[in-house]
Write a protein that holds these residues in place. Sequence first.
Motif, PDB file in Angstrom:
ATOM      1  N   GLY A 118       0.806  -1.209   0.000  1.00  0.00           N
ATOM      2  CA  GLY A 118       0.000   0.000   0.000  1.00  0.00           C
ATOM      3  C   GLY A 118       0.841   1.262   0.000  1.00  0.00           C
ATOM      4  N   HIS A 119       0.166   2.391   0.072  1.00  0.00           N
ATOM      5  CA  HIS A 119       0.834   3.691  -0.016  1.00  0.00           C
ATOM      6  C   HIS A 119       1.886   3.863   1.068  1.00  0.00           C
ATOM      7  N   ASP A 144       2.550  -8.991  -1.911  1.00  0.00           N
ATOM      8  CA  ASP A 144       1.188  -8.476  -2.041  1.00  0.00           C
ATOM      9  C   ASP A 144       0.509  -9.200  -3.204  1.00  0.00           C
ATOM     10  N   TYR A 191      -0.519  -2.784  -7.449  1.00  0.00           N
ATOM     11  CA  TYR A 191       0.268  -2.142  -6.398  1.00  0.00           C
ATOM     12  C   TYR A 191       1.722  -2.611  -6.418  1.00  0.00           C
TER      13      TYR A 191
END
Length: 367
Positions: A203-204, A224, A229
Amino acid sequence: MNAAEIRALLAALNAAWERGQQAALASVVGVKGSAYRREGTKMLVLDDASQVCMLSGGCLEAEVVEVALEVIRTGEVALAHYDLSEDATWGLGIGCGGSVDVRVERLDPHDPVMAAWLQVLHKGELAALVMPLGKAEKVLVRAGGETLGQLSDPALHAFALAQAHERLGLREPRAVAVAAPSGEKLFVDVCTPPPPLVIYGAGHDALPLAAQAHTLGYAVHVIDPRPAYLTPARFTDAALYDLAPEELGAFAMPAGAQAIIMNHHLDRDRICLAHALKAGAAYVGVLGPRSRAEDLLSALDAEGTTFSRAELERLRSPIGLRIGAEAPEEVALSILAELMAWRRGYDGGFLNGHAGRIHDAQTHRVE
């Protein structure tokens, strides 16, 4: 030195040799009292007086460059002593209250032992290089027992091998100067593999963690199941693993890995937590409040997945140092600061008011 510094030093050395330049390697081989860097820190000096990496906060470099230029000219190994006390008449007047010994050697691209050592540094292999402080001879000892090079004194050579094997057998091997029974001093330099960091979640907020970890010398692995992503454009310096939770068994946990679980998805976090603990990660951190980690453990227990006391002792939650971090970059800094303290045996507290040596470990980590 961390892996990032080693990469910069080796890249500069190779470029210099391609240009036909000569170079010298300055290494901190002894520290007494307080100093900015520890034994094993290195600085490359080229024949045009340019330098790569630093031995201090900037106070020693000009002095060491002058010594290195003379070493490049003569080819003779030099051992320089620097007093860092407040006495500006007899010392450098820096005020650190300690002293530093620096060994400077001209680098010969045709020296087989040095060439092998540079390859060890490049690959991040576990090995030791042992050398008398005032001589150019040296012996390289790999973790598997293979040796290259020979010290001229047989007794000193045997002592060097014993010291190398002793250092390589430690959990956190560090460079050190030792005195042989004859009184001659040797420096045992050590190369260790970059510490592995496994990040579950792309994620970010994983982006600054992966980027900062790479800068600090970690070998970063990101897992992931979302291809959008998990892209090289987002994680430029990490190994990427497109694995669904049920496929995590295909991932071989690196020895000594530190794992951070930050999927922001309860089901994935639950499965990743079980995987990290069962696969033997030395440190397993769960992002978020302690209650979240407890909920994950309760859910695992309800489905029949239990953990030994030793496994649970490797679990950390919440993770990071208490520095008021909020933004993803700040959280990454907090997490990596804790990881560094954990790896090196420190408690991560304030240095303000600490009267002892700054680099002395204050605690022992639990594994």
